[in-house]
Design a protein around this motif. Structure first.
Motif, PDB file in Angstrom:
ATOM      1  N   HIS A  35      17.297 -64.399 -16.566  1.00  0.00           N
ATOM      2  CA  HIS A  35      16.726 -63.419 -15.559  1.00  0.00           C
ATOM      3  C   HIS A  35      16.790 -62.018 -16.154  1.00  0.00           C
ATOM      4  O   HIS A  35      16.074 -61.108 -15.357  1.00  0.00           O
ATOM      5  N   ASP A  62      22.147 -65.247  -8.286  1.00  0.00           N
ATOM      6  CA  ASP A  62      23.059 -64.912  -9.494  1.00  0.00           C
ATOM      7  C   ASP A  62      23.783 -63.592  -9.239  1.00  0.00           C
ATOM      8  O   ASP A  62      23.157 -62.756  -8.533  1.00  0.00           O
ATOM      9  N   VAL A  63      25.148 -63.444  -9.581  1.00  0.00           N
ATOM     10  CA  VAL A  63      25.826 -62.332  -9.063  1.00  0.00           C
ATOM     11  C   VAL A  63      25.215 -60.948  -9.747  1.00  0.00           C
ATOM     12  O   VAL A  63      25.644 -59.743  -9.356  1.00  0.00           O
ATOM     13  N   HIS A  64      24.449 -61.082 -10.841  1.00  0.00           N
ATOM     14  CA  HIS A  64      23.694 -59.784 -11.549  1.00  0.00           C
ATOM     15  C   HIS A  64      22.600 -59.761 -11.055  1.00  0.00           C
ATOM     16  O   HIS A  64      21.875 -60.964 -10.841  1.00  0.00           O
ATOM     17  N   ASP A 104      27.821 -67.214 -10.671  1.00  0.00           N
ATOM     18  CA  ASP A 104      28.896 -66.196 -10.964  1.00  0.00           C
ATOM     19  C   ASP A 104      29.447 -65.275  -9.554  1.00  0.00           C
ATOM     20  O   ASP A 104      30.122 -64.516 -10.004  1.00  0.00           O
ATOM     21  N   GLY A 110      23.549 -67.776 -14.588  1.00  0.00           N
ATOM     22  CA  GLY A 110      24.867 -67.614 -15.081  1.00  0.00           C
ATOM     23  C   GLY A 110      25.768 -68.257 -14.274  1.00  0.00           C
ATOM     24  O   GLY A 110      25.534 -69.244 -13.407  1.00  0.00           O
ATOM     25  N   TYR A 134      30.447 -68.631 -14.774  1.00  0.00           N
ATOM     26  CA  TYR A 134      31.175 -68.696 -15.978  1.00  0.00           C
ATOM     27  C   TYR A 134      32.612 -69.315 -15.576  1.00  0.00           C
ATOM     28  O   TYR A 134      33.592 -69.411 -16.548  1.00  0.00           O
TER      29      TYR A 134
HETATM   30 ZN   LIG Z   1      25.031 -63.489 -13.881  1.00  0.00          ZN
END
Ligand SMILES: [Zn+2]
Length: 336
Positions: free
Chosen positions: A120, A162-164, A249, A284, A286
């Motif tokens: 992404h 996703d956190v980003h 994440d 993501g 992790y």
């Molecule tokens: Zn991410």
């Protein structure tokens, strides 16, 4: 029963030295899904052609990836490594993301696609919207899904938790009024994009919906935003299929971010999407989110009924953010 799409080729994208984005991530997810009885794994073997990738990325970028994959091991940028099998892994991931759409059109279910490298952050020519790097991403898998789904549906909805921020996805569909991209992310971290007032290009304004959360936001904040923003959008557009850029994440103690979600949010998200066919493409994740997030998401989709009220105690920051988003979007979409 949710289906898991897996192609062992994706494990061949490997770092030379330790890197957080490594094949173990997919192995951890698979192991935990299997241990909870999610054994319905569809083994995929095909790869996308370069022509399919060129529907999303420009020629120069794709040629760069091909050339770098011919070297034994190198870096596209400081974050993103490329080994000799990266191209094959990325083409396999892209193909699975498209094939999941085909399956979702046939049967209502959740198709959980184990994609690596993630996608992404990859924009038309690589780095998107001024980001410092490609953030471990090579080809934008969810955009491959969306591009295909557009042939079958008037409006395509992508939810990215996703956190980003999914800056690549936003850039690729910036001017596309038929792609509604709702992005949950932590404010102020990589890639530094995803502002509330980034709404899409001239003809597509109001179709890019950014939800930037303060660090240490919780299940309650995310669930509140989902109920206030995502639910009305789903109700309005009534999609048959929903695409999800599913990073894990935002789970607490991820290591790369500081949002404090638990299993509760992922169960809730799965439950909320259980009315639809879902194509969930891995981004993501992790830390322990890889272990608990996917299982919770599938469990929620399958059977869980969350008592919503129990979790709605958002912070003042989240309430303000959500209200601002609603005000801004209501100018373009007659929903809020
Ligand atoms: Zn991410």
């Amino acid at each position: 029963m949710p289906k898991i799409l897996f192609n062992p080729e994706v494990l061949k994208h490997k770092p030379k030295f330790y890197h957080v984005e490594n094949p173990e991530r997919v192995k951890i997810i698979l192991e935990n899904l299997k241990s909870k009885g999610y054994n319905d794994i569809i083994l995929m073997t095909e790869k996308s052609t370069i022509d399919e990738i060129l529907k999303i990325h420009d020629k120069e970028y794709v040629e760069t990836i091909i050339n770098l994959s011919n070297l034994n091991f190198t870096y596209y940028d400081t974050d993103t490594y490329i080994c000799k099998d990266t191209l094959d892994a990325a083409l396999s991931a892209f193909k699975m993301s498209k094939d999941a759409v085909k399956l979702s059109l046939k049967n209502k279910d959740l198709y959980f696609v184990l994609t690596r490298p993630p996608g992404h952050h990859a924009g038309i020519s690589g780095r998107a919207l001024g980001a410092p790097s490609n953030g471990f991403c090579i080809f934008n898998n969810i955009c491959g899904s969306a591009y295909l789904l557009k042939k079958f549906m008037k409006k395509v909805i992508i939810i990215d938790f996703d956190v980003h921020h999914g800056n690549g996805t936003q850039e690729i569909f910036w001017n596309d009024e038929d792609i509604i991209h709702i992005d949950f992310h932590q404010k102020g971290i990589y890639p530094g994009t995803g502002d509330i007032f980034d709404l899409g290009g001239d003809n597509a304004r109001g179709t890019k919906i950014n939800l930037p959360f303060k660090s240490h936001s919780t299940d309650s904040d995310y669930i509140y935003a989902w109920i206030e923003i995502v639910d009305p959008i789903l109700k309005y557009f009534k999609p048959k299929i929903v695409l999800v850029s599913s990073g894990f994440d935002a789970y607490m103690n991820d290591g790369l971010a500081s949002i404090d979600l638990t299993e509760t949010f992922y169960k809730f998200a799965g439950y909320k999407l259980s009315k639809y066919s879902v194509v969930s493409v891995l981004e993501g994740g992790y830390g322990i989110g890889l272990k608990y997030g996917p299982v919770s998401f599938l469990e929620g989709y399958e059977k869980l009924n969350i008592e919503e009220d129990k979790y709605i105690f958002p912070s003042e920051d989240t309430k303000l953010m959500v209200n601002t988003v609603k005000n801004v979007i209501s100018e373009y979409l007659d929903i809020f």
